[in-house]
Design a protein around this motif. Structure first.
Motif, PDB file in Angstrom:
ATOM      1  N   THR A 129     -44.884   8.034 -10.712  1.00 26.31           N
ATOM      2  CA  THR A 129     -45.991   8.646  -9.964  1.00 26.31           C
ATOM      3  C   THR A 129     -46.635   9.707 -10.844  1.00 26.31           C
ATOM      4  O   THR A 129     -46.017  10.689 -11.212  1.00 26.31           O
ATOM      5  CB  THR A 129     -45.503   9.277  -8.645  1.00 26.31           C
ATOM      6  N   LYS A 130     -47.893   9.473 -11.177  1.00 25.06           N
ATOM      7  CA  LYS A 130     -48.607  10.352 -12.099  1.00 25.06           C
ATOM      8  C   LYS A 130     -50.094  10.354 -11.731  1.00 25.06           C
ATOM      9  O   LYS A 130     -50.918   9.748 -12.413  1.00 25.06           O
ATOM     10  CB  LYS A 130     -48.404   9.865 -13.538  1.00 25.06           C
ATOM     11  N   PRO A 131     -50.455  11.024 -10.612  1.00 22.25           N
ATOM     12  CA  PRO A 131     -51.853  10.994 -10.151  1.00 22.25           C
ATOM     13  C   PRO A 131     -52.811  11.553 -11.192  1.00 22.25           C
ATOM     14  O   PRO A 131     -52.462  12.464 -11.951  1.00 22.25           O
ATOM     15  CB  PRO A 131     -51.838  11.892  -8.909  1.00 22.25           C
ATOM     16  N   ILE A 132     -54.038  11.017 -11.196  1.00 24.56           N
ATOM     17  CA  ILE A 132     -55.043  11.492 -12.157  1.00 24.56           C
ATOM     18  C   ILE A 132     -56.181  12.239 -11.465  1.00 24.56           C
ATOM     19  O   ILE A 132     -57.179  12.574 -12.088  1.00 24.56           O
ATOM     20  CB  ILE A 132     -55.615  10.324 -13.005  1.00 24.56           C
ATOM     21  N   ASN A 133     -56.017  12.502 -10.160  1.00 23.45           N
ATOM     22  CA  ASN A 133     -57.035  13.287  -9.446  1.00 23.45           C
ATOM     23  C   ASN A 133     -56.364  14.085  -8.325  1.00 23.45           C
ATOM     24  O   ASN A 133     -55.248  13.757  -7.893  1.00 23.45           O
ATOM     25  CB  ASN A 133     -58.141  12.381  -8.897  1.00 23.45           C
ATOM     26  N   PRO A 134     -57.028  15.153  -7.837  1.00 20.02           N
ATOM     27  CA  PRO A 134     -56.440  15.987  -6.784  1.00 20.02           C
ATOM     28  C   PRO A 134     -56.138  15.228  -5.489  1.00 20.02           C
ATOM     29  O   PRO A 134     -55.199  15.588  -4.777  1.00 20.02           O
ATOM     30  CB  PRO A 134     -57.500  17.072  -6.563  1.00 20.02           C
ATOM     31  N   TYR A 135     -56.922  14.200  -5.168  1.00 27.19           N
ATOM     32  CA  TYR A 135     -56.615  13.409  -3.968  1.00 27.19           C
ATOM     33  C   TYR A 135     -55.214  12.809  -4.071  1.00 27.19           C
ATOM     34  O   TYR A 135     -54.373  12.985  -3.188  1.00 27.19           O
ATOM     35  CB  TYR A 135     -57.657  12.306  -3.764  1.00 27.19           C
ATOM     36  N   GLY A 136     -54.958  12.076  -5.168  1.00 25.64           N
ATOM     37  CA  GLY A 136     -53.648  11.469  -5.364  1.00 25.64           C
ATOM     38  C   GLY A 136     -52.545  12.510  -5.424  1.00 25.64           C
ATOM     39  O   GLY A 136     -51.453  12.326  -4.881  1.00 25.64           O
ATOM     40  N   GLN A 137     -52.837  13.626  -6.087  1.00 23.79           N
ATOM     41  CA  GLN A 137     -51.847  14.690  -6.211  1.00 23.79           C
ATOM     42  C   GLN A 137     -51.525  15.302  -4.850  1.00 23.79           C
ATOM     43  O   GLN A 137     -50.359  15.586  -4.538  1.00 23.79           O
ATOM     44  CB  GLN A 137     -52.390  15.773  -7.160  1.00 23.79           C
ATOM     45  N   SER A 138     -52.560  15.510  -4.036  1.00 25.14           N
ATOM     46  CA  SER A 138     -52.340  16.110  -2.703  1.00 25.14           C
ATOM     47  C   SER A 138     -51.468  15.212  -1.835  1.00 25.14           C
ATOM     48  O   SER A 138     -50.650  15.687  -1.046  1.00 25.14           O
ATOM     49  CB  SER A 138     -53.685  16.375  -2.010  1.00 25.14           C
ATOM     50  N   LYS A 139     -51.622  13.903  -1.987  1.00 20.05           N
ATOM     51  CA  LYS A 139     -50.800  12.958  -1.229  1.00 20.05           C
ATOM     52  C   LYS A 139     -49.366  12.912  -1.763  1.00 20.05           C
ATOM     53  O   LYS A 139     -48.406  12.813  -0.991  1.00 20.05           O
ATOM     54  CB  LYS A 139     -51.433  11.564  -1.278  1.00 20.05           C
ATOM     55  N   LEU A 140     -49.219  12.989  -3.076  1.00 19.78           N
ATOM     56  CA  LEU A 140     -47.874  12.984  -3.662  1.00 19.78           C
ATOM     57  C   LEU A 140     -47.112  14.243  -3.259  1.00 19.78           C
ATOM     58  O   LEU A 140     -45.925  14.186  -2.925  1.00 19.78           O
ATOM     59  CB  LEU A 140     -47.957  12.864  -5.188  1.00 19.78           C
ATOM     60  N   PHE A 141     -47.778  15.410  -3.289  1.00 18.02           N
ATOM     61  CA  PHE A 141     -47.152  16.646  -2.814  1.00 18.02           C
ATOM     62  C   PHE A 141     -46.678  16.473  -1.367  1.00 18.02           C
ATOM     63  O   PHE A 141     -45.577  16.892  -1.004  1.00 18.02           O
ATOM     64  CB  PHE A 141     -48.132  17.820  -2.891  1.00 18.02           C
ATOM     65  N   SER A 142     -47.522  15.853  -0.543  1.00 17.55           N
ATOM     66  CA  SER A 142     -47.174  15.633   0.866  1.00 17.55           C
ATOM     67  C   SER A 142     -45.943  14.738   0.989  1.00 17.55           C
ATOM     68  O   SER A 142     -45.063  14.982   1.825  1.00 17.55           O
ATOM     69  CB  SER A 142     -48.350  15.004   1.612  1.00 17.55           C
ATOM     70  N   GLU A 143     -45.879  13.689   0.162  1.00 13.92           N
ATOM     71  CA  GLU A 143     -44.701  12.818   0.157  1.00 13.92           C
ATOM     72  C   GLU A 143     -43.431  13.620  -0.124  1.00 13.92           C
ATOM     73  O   GLU A 143     -42.405  13.447   0.541  1.00 13.92           O
ATOM     74  CB  GLU A 143     -44.853  11.727  -0.912  1.00 13.92           C
ATOM     75  N   LYS A 144     -43.490  14.490  -1.137  1.00 15.39           N
ATOM     76  CA  LYS A 144     -42.314  15.285  -1.530  1.00 15.39           C
ATOM     77  C   LYS A 144     -41.880  16.207  -0.388  1.00 15.39           C
ATOM     78  O   LYS A 144     -40.686  16.407  -0.147  1.00 15.39           O
ATOM     79  CB  LYS A 144     -42.620  16.115  -2.779  1.00 15.39           C
ATOM     80  N   ILE A 145     -42.863  16.801   0.290  1.00 12.03           N
ATOM     81  CA  ILE A 145     -42.563  17.702   1.411  1.00 12.03           C
ATOM     82  C   ILE A 145     -41.820  16.936   2.507  1.00 12.03           C
ATOM     83  O   ILE A 145     -40.807  17.414   3.041  1.00 12.03           O
ATOM     84  CB  ILE A 145     -43.877  18.313   1.961  1.00 12.03           C
ATOM     85  N   ILE A 146     -42.300  15.748   2.839  1.00 12.54           N
ATOM     86  CA  ILE A 146     -41.667  14.923   3.870  1.00 12.54           C
ATOM     87  C   ILE A 146     -40.243  14.550   3.456  1.00 12.54           C
ATOM     88  O   ILE A 146     -39.294  14.643   4.253  1.00 12.54           O
ATOM     89  CB  ILE A 146     -42.512  13.659   4.134  1.00 12.54           C
ATOM     90  N   GLN A 147     -40.083  14.147   2.194  1.00 11.09           N
ATOM     91  CA  GLN A 147     -38.760  13.758   1.700  1.00 11.09           C
ATOM     92  C   GLN A 147     -37.775  14.932   1.726  1.00 11.09           C
ATOM     93  O   GLN A 147     -36.615  14.769   2.141  1.00 11.09           O
ATOM     94  CB  GLN A 147     -38.883  13.208   0.273  1.00 11.09           C
ATOM     95  N   ASP A 148     -38.225  16.087   1.300  1.00  6.79           N
ATOM     96  CA  ASP A 148     -37.342  17.259   1.281  1.00  6.79           C
ATOM     97  C   ASP A 148     -36.966  17.687   2.694  1.00  6.79           C
ATOM     98  O   ASP A 148     -35.825  18.109   2.940  1.00  6.79           O
ATOM     99  CB  ASP A 148     -38.001  18.414   0.530  1.00  6.79           C
ATOM    100  N   ALA A 149     -37.914  17.583   3.619  1.00  6.38           N
ATOM    101  CA  ALA A 149     -37.621  17.934   5.010  1.00  6.38           C
ATOM    102  C   ALA A 149     -36.551  17.009   5.586  1.00  6.38           C
ATOM    103  O   ALA A 149     -35.663  17.447   6.328  1.00  6.38           O
ATOM    104  CB  ALA A 149     -38.896  17.862   5.851  1.00  6.38           C
ATOM    105  N   ALA A 150     -36.633  15.720   5.222  1.00 12.09           N
ATOM    106  CA  ALA A 150     -35.652  14.748   5.712  1.00 12.09           C
ATOM    107  C   ALA A 150     -34.267  14.988   5.099  1.00 12.09           C
ATOM    108  O   ALA A 150     -33.243  14.764   5.755  1.00 12.09           O
ATOM    109  CB  ALA A 150     -36.131  13.335   5.418  1.00 12.09           C
ATOM    110  N   LYS A 151     -34.236  15.449   3.847  1.00 13.69           N
ATOM    111  CA  LYS A 151     -32.941  15.773   3.215  1.00 13.69           C
ATOM    112  C   LYS A 151     -32.265  16.935   3.939  1.00 13.69           C
ATOM    113  O   LYS A 151     -31.043  16.990   4.053  1.00 13.69           O
ATOM    114  CB  LYS A 151     -33.163  16.136   1.741  1.00 13.69           C
TER     115      LYS A 151
END
Length: 338
Positions: free
Chosen positions: A150-172
């Motif tokens: 995962t290596k976004p090249i724009n803020p849209y992709g990056q904002s979604k990847l950050f959101s994914e990480k937040i969801i994953q960490d919350a589930a952990k």
């Protein structure tokens, strides 16, 4: 079960709401600010059966918290987001605030409110610009699977990847909180009964643009780049019908009853070139609209196709509209209705 759909007055969210209202006995609530969603879509959905509509913006954190305390949702399907790539480059903070910060807060409130299931609308933009030598080659097609970097090249992709990480960490941190994250490829088409479809103004999606040309809303369109290393020289993408995408979201809610959290690519695993799409829209519409060629756009990879074997195997998801003509025909007929 009480289920909340954020962004349910928008394109993809509304199709999920439609399927839930028609095919489940879930108690459905829709939260939408109507900044990019549509009142008329909510009115159309209300014809199916009664559901709760809450006009609110996710940035109003205190109000969202009050809603969750009152309603006691069991599951959340989260669509609400900004999603225009060029705009994200010009206004990155809008995307980090609306997409990432609001998602972080929504996840916090969901956790504190005892929500057990969280389905998240992500994007293939989290993969960035693929290095084709790292992709799986299947019958000459380069396919992206979920293990791809995962290596976004724009803020849209990056904002979604950050959101994914937040969801994953919350589930952990909370074993009671489970998620499914969907990384979309190219979504198109409309409900076959033409009750709802894509109303986005100034659309940039290829099938929508071509359909607008076919009904005379546009004088013509451009194909950007005809010298790619593909059979006809134009970019190849994986197009998925919005109803198949909606079906996957509903399956994901039940999937989490017996399965662990997971991330899935969602596409058909096959591609169509820009030229093939344009020719197909011309065929289904019977209109030979003007098409001109233009230089390549920066950052457009030659080929992006989902490896969708994981969702088919694990979730037993079987698409019903996996046909380019069907996708283009419903998009064109919807545009004609508009």
């Amino acid at each position: 079960m009480k289920i909340l759909i954020t962004g349910g007055a928008g394109y993809i969210g509304s199709h999920v709401v439609k399927m839930l209202l028609e095919n489940s006995d879930y108690e459905v609530s829709v939260l939408d600010s109507l900044v990019t969603g549509f009142d008329s879509t909510i009115e159309e959905l209300a014809k199916i059966r009664k559901f709760q509509f809450i006009k609110e913006d996710l940035s109003n954190w205190n109000k969202v918290e009050e809603i969750f305390k009152k309603e006691k949702f069991d599951a959340v399907i989260h669509f609400a987001a900004s999603l225009i790539v060029p705009e994200s480059v010009e206004k990155p903070l809008k995307y980090y605030l609306n997409n990432t910060a609001n998602t972080a807060n929504l996840v916090r409130i969901a956790n504190e409110s005892g929500v057990k299931k969280f389905i998240f609308s992500s994007t293939a933009a989290v993969y960035g610009e693929p290095k084709f030598d790292e992709l799986r080659i299947d019958n000459g097609e380069c396919k992206i699977n979920e293990k791809f970097e995962t290596k976004p090249i724009n803020p849209y992709g990056q904002s979604k990847l950050f959101s994914e990480k937040i969801i994953q960490d919350a589930a952990k941190a909370n074993s009671e909180f489970k998620y499914v994250i969907f990384r979309y490829f190219n979504v198109a088409g409309a409900a076959p009964d033409l009750s709802i479809g894509q109303k986005t103004k100034n659309a940039t999606h290829l099938i929508k643009v071509a359909s607008e040309c076919a009904v005379g809303k546009r004088d013509g369109m451009y194909i950007f780049g005809t010298d790619y290393p593909t059979p006809d020289g134009t970019c190849i993408r994986d197009y998925i019908h919005v109803m198949d995408l909606a079906d996957a979201h509903i399956k994901a809610v039940d999937y989490l009853d017996e399965n662990e959290s997971d991330i899935f690519n969602i596409g058909y695993g096959s591609g169509a070139s820009v030229k093939e799409v344009v020719d197909t829209v011309k065929k289904v519409s019977g209109v030979d609209f003007k098409v001109e060629t233009a230089p390549r756009r920066a950052g457009d990879p030659a080929m992006l196709i989902a490896d969708s074997s994981k969702i088919k195997e694990k979730m037993k998801w079987q698409p019903k509209y996996d046909d380019l003509e069907t996708i283009c025909k419903t998009a064109y007929e919807w545009e004609k209705k508009l």
